[in-house]
Every structure is written in structure tokens, then in C-alpha cells.
Design an enzyme around this catalytic site. Sequence first.
Site, PDB file in Angstrom:
ATOM      1  N   ASP A 360      58.786   0.603  56.509  1.00 44.26           N
ATOM      2  CA  ASP A 360      57.378   0.934  56.707  1.00 44.26           C
ATOM      3  C   ASP A 360      57.276   2.394  57.134  1.00 44.26           C
ATOM      4  OD1 ASP A 360      54.514  -0.428  57.193  1.00 44.26           O
ATOM      5  OD2 ASP A 360      54.850   1.116  58.713  1.00 44.26           O
ATOM      6  N   ASN A 368      46.757   9.741  55.676  1.00 41.43           N
ATOM      7  CA  ASN A 368      45.544   9.570  54.877  1.00 41.43           C
ATOM      8  C   ASN A 368      44.326  10.190  55.566  1.00 41.43           C
ATOM      9  OD1 ASN A 368      46.566   8.257  52.606  1.00 41.43           O
ATOM     10  ND2 ASN A 368      46.459   6.247  53.575  1.00 41.43           N
ATOM     11  N   GLU A 403      52.014   0.731  52.646  1.00 42.96           N
ATOM     12  CA  GLU A 403      53.110   1.676  52.892  1.00 42.96           C
ATOM     13  C   GLU A 403      54.426   0.971  53.169  1.00 42.96           C
ATOM     14  OE1 GLU A 403      50.963   1.212  56.920  1.00 42.96           O
ATOM     15  OE2 GLU A 403      50.517   1.085  54.785  1.00 42.96           O
TER      16      GLU A 403
END
Length: 478
Positions: A360, A368, A403
Amino acid sequence: MPPNLHSAPKARPWLALFRVAAPLVVLALLALPRPALCQSNATVALTPAERAYLSQHPVVPLCVDPDWVPFERINEAGEHDGISADLLALVAKRTGLRFELLRTKDWKQSLHAAETGQCKVLSFLNTTREREQWLRFTEPLLSDPNVLITREEHPYIADLAGLTGQSIVLPKGTSVEERVRRDYPNLTVLTTETEPETMNMVSGRKADLTLRSLIVAAYTIRKEGLFNLKIAGQVPEYANKLRVGVVRSEPLLRDILDKGVRTITPQEREQIINRHVTINVQMGTDYALLFKLLGALLAVAGIGLFWTLRLRRLNAELKRLSETDQLTGLYNRARLDSEYRVEFERAQRYARPLSLIMLDIDHFKRVNDELGHLSGDKVLVTVASIALLSIRNTDVLGRWGGEEFLVLCPEAGTADALVVAERIRAAVEGGSFPNGRRVSISAGVGTLVPGDTTDSLLQRADAAMYAAKNSGRNRVCS
């Protein structure tokens, strides 16, 4: 592709005629227009030691086969040209290597130059026991079947060991010559200096057969107009797995090249092959009657084969799209789930080890929020590329969602899986990302134990990943 060569065909007149015509159909299809070469922008993540090597060795001496068209040659301008040259250009671009061609007169001289240290890299060759004593090899740059080529009247060859009193002609000094002499003492081995000379000896009845690369055979038959030749069999264990050879004193160079080789996609390989095998052939009037006689059959068989291949490609592409994550190009969750269930069942049935690595990206939401979703997508793609270069050949990597990524590690216990996970973590930490941002991952390892289900093993890997996050991130837990 060659016809099915695993069982001898039945004696049917129409099938015999088709077998004579089929190579011509295949070669005609190779002349169809091809799309322009489309390259990905993949780059490799190098270790500090590998970057230091590049800095200390700005130029790497390269030896090639100067006359092995279409695989490679030294052209009239003294440059490396062909399939091998284009593949190595991708490797050089993605690793930062710069090759300097050492011009030789033949393959034998190239081998000698590498053995004596004049060049460090040999471009395109199969492994043999003898070569492994002084060379290290990368993963295959290209795989290509070797096929048996005979005149059209020769019967199907199910097994080379069953032939008696026949001669096989091969280019001198190749790995195939070495293996045929060892494996098939029943054959009389003749040698030539060039590929065209090899094919011409079979066509001109100076030898009964040859065993050559399908790509080279297709190119040479078309270029030389040797349409009395056909594919009469295949020797699967002789498939070419053409690699880059590196002198044994340069292990770091081999590792750098290996990383570059692994970035080349099947589509890039296919486009490069098509570009070099497609050539213009000037046909003499001696073949006019042959083409008139076979015209009708070629038209019917060619159209049928063309649409069969076209449909297969379309179906294969549809299947690929349904199983591929469109952003990263990795397996998507559906394909990962399918692969996982197969590996889980195999591991349980045969009592073999199996581990999962759950990955992860740390603080991905910040990427973002601060840089925008386009930059976030670039981070995902970069992490996927780095992870793909860090896993073992037997591992399976895919995007689990968002992710998160999942690595299936067959034949790996906890210790082995931790090594893989740590290698990925370190490579990501040292990777180059958009806007110079530092990126890290947290990873969790779960290993199959008695009584596990597919869900319980996944849950344990997931829990280990969250333990890594909760204990500071940028680490691996099990």
C-alpha cells in the site's frame, strides 16, 4: 505460425497440398502492412551501486553477429542493425547504458573478442554449458521456435532420432550445431558460413534438411525466393531463448541489462519483429507457373487463415483487456483472484509453500490532494513498474485496488517473501517520482499455514500490512 507439428498428418491429398502451400501463405501474411512501432516510457530503478557503475563506465563495448539477418548485422554504414539492435536500443534508453559497437568480420571473431575482454557484452545468443563458464546471461530478449526446413517433397519429421542416412546443414559455430552433434549422432552434419547458404544447400539438394529459427527461415526463404522449401517439423526443446551475454567479471552490468530487458513488452517485441521481417521480394519469372498453380488454393487458404488469425488476435485482445488494469498494465483484481485460487489449490494439494505480499502506498491521498489525480496516476504507474522489476520471475503482481497491490509468491516461505517485499520497499524509497516527491510503501506478508482458506491467508497479509502502517510506515511486517 507453423501448422500443428505434434502429430503426423493423415495421408489426404488436399492436406498434402495445403502443407506445401501453407509456408507461402504464412510468408505472404508477414508482408501485410504493420503499425508503426509504439514504445512505452518505462524506466528502471537502479541501485546506488548500479548508478555508480554507469558513472564509471559511460561506454560499454558491444560485440554482435555481423551477418545474422534479420536478427542483426553490421550494415554498410558500420552500424548495428536488426531486431537485436532495436531491442537493445530500448534497453539502453531505459537504463542509461551507452553501447559502443566493436566491428568484427564474423560471429567467431565476436566470440573471441568477448573471451579476450575486448568487449563486455554479446548481443543475442542462446545459453550453452560452455558459454556459461565465461558469460552471465540476462532474461531472454526474444523467444523464437526452431523449425525443421526441408524440400516440399520430404515427409513430415516426427523425431530427428528416427532419421537414417540423412544430412543436416547448419551455420558453423552456432549453439544449434553444438547441440545437434551431441544429441543426434545419426545425422551427418554439414556446415556453412551464412544463413542464405544454409537454405540454398537444402533447396539445391546438397543437404536433406536444416534446423533454423522460424523468423530467420521466413526471412531467408522470402528474400532468396526458395519456395520449394517447407516447414516439416519442430524440435520444441531447441527453441531459441536469445539473451544478452555479459562477461563474468561484470555482474553489475548484467543486473542493469536484466532490468532493462524486463521492461520490454510483448507488443514491442512483436512490432520490432514485424518491422524487420517485412521485406520487398523481387520474384523471377521462374516462379510464375508455381504461383498460377497455387493461386486458387492460396487465395482460399490465405483468406481463411487470415481471418482465423485475426479473430484469434481480437479474442486474445478482448481477454487481455478484461484481465488488465488499464492504468498500470498489471493484472486486475479479477485476474489476480483467479491466479491466487490456482496457486492456493496447488500449494495445498502438493504441500508446497505459498506467500502473499500486500503493498500500500503511504499517504497516497496527500499526493492526490496536493498534486492532483494526474500526478497520483503517475505515482501508481511508477510504483507498479518498480515493483515489477523487483519481484522474482515466478511471482505474480497485480493491482488489488486503489493504491494497493498484491504479489503472489509461489514456492516462497515467510523468509523468502520478506526478502522480496523488502526489495520492493527499498526500490520504491529510492525511486524517481513526479515533482521530485518522495514515495514509500508499507508491506505485509502472509504465509500459508495448515487450515488456511483463501480468505484467511488474504486477511493475514492485509493485517500485516496495516501493522506496518501503524508502526511508522515505510516498512515490512509479517
